[in-house]
Design a protein around this motif. Structure first.
Motif, short mmCIF file in Angstrom:
data_model
loop_
_atom_site.label_atom_id
_atom_site.label_comp_id
_atom_site.label_asym_id
_atom_site.label_seq_id
_atom_site.Cartn_x
_atom_site.Cartn_y
_atom_site.Cartn_z
N ASP A 22 11.23 11.67 -2.81
CA ASP A 22 10.94 10.24 -2.80
C ASP A 22 9.47 10.07 -3.14
O ASP A 22 8.59 10.37 -2.31
CB ASP A 22 11.26 9.66 -1.42
N GLU A 35 8.13 7.16 -4.23
CA GLU A 35 7.72 5.76 -4.17
C GLU A 35 6.44 5.65 -3.34
O GLU A 35 6.30 6.26 -2.28
CB GLU A 35 8.82 4.91 -3.55
N GLY A 36 5.51 4.88 -3.84
CA GLY A 36 4.25 4.69 -3.14
C GLY A 36 3.17 5.67 -3.57
O GLY A 36 2.04 5.59 -3.10
N ARG A 59 5.33 11.06 -14.99
CA ARG A 59 6.39 10.05 -14.86
C ARG A 59 7.45 10.27 -15.94
O ARG A 59 8.65 10.20 -15.66
CB ARG A 59 5.83 8.63 -14.99
N MET A 94 10.96 8.86 -14.85
CA MET A 94 10.59 7.63 -14.16
C MET A 94 10.03 6.59 -15.12
O MET A 94 9.58 5.55 -14.68
CB MET A 94 9.52 7.94 -13.09
N TRP A 144 6.70 -3.11 -11.53
CA TRP A 144 5.38 -2.62 -11.17
C TRP A 144 4.78 -3.65 -10.26
O TRP A 144 3.83 -3.82 -9.81
CB TRP A 144 4.52 -2.40 -12.42
#
Length: 86
Positions: free
Chosen positions: A63, A65-66, A74, A79, A86
């Motif tokens: 994970d 995210e963040g 990416r 991704m 965004w």
């Protein structure tokens, strides 16, 4: 793609995710948990491209995210979605 740059960016990301990278001789490569701490084992005998493939394969399972991920990483991780919020 500059493989050296990609390796460095994956190492930087691993440090931010508190994942230790361990280079081993002739053993299975991959992400696992050792004594409660995540470690990515990489077989030194694999060529650079295969080692990079292991980073990509295993970091796709995380994970992220963040976390800021540089564009080249990416893209490798799939991704790079133009529809991303965004």
């Amino acid at each position: 793609m500059n493989e050296t740059l990609c390796f460095q960016e994956f190492k930087n990301l691993a440090a931010r995710l508190d994942i230790e990278i361990r280079y081993i001789h002739e053993g299975p490569s991959g992400l696992c948990t050792v004594k409660g701490k995540r470690a990515l084992f990489i077989d030194k005998n694999l060529d650079r491209r295969r080692q990079l493939d292991i980073f990509v394969r295993d970091f796709k399972t995380l994970d992220l995210e963040g976390f800021f991920i540089v564009p080249v990483i990416r893209k490798l991780l799939g991704m790079d979605n133009e529809d991303a919020d965004w």
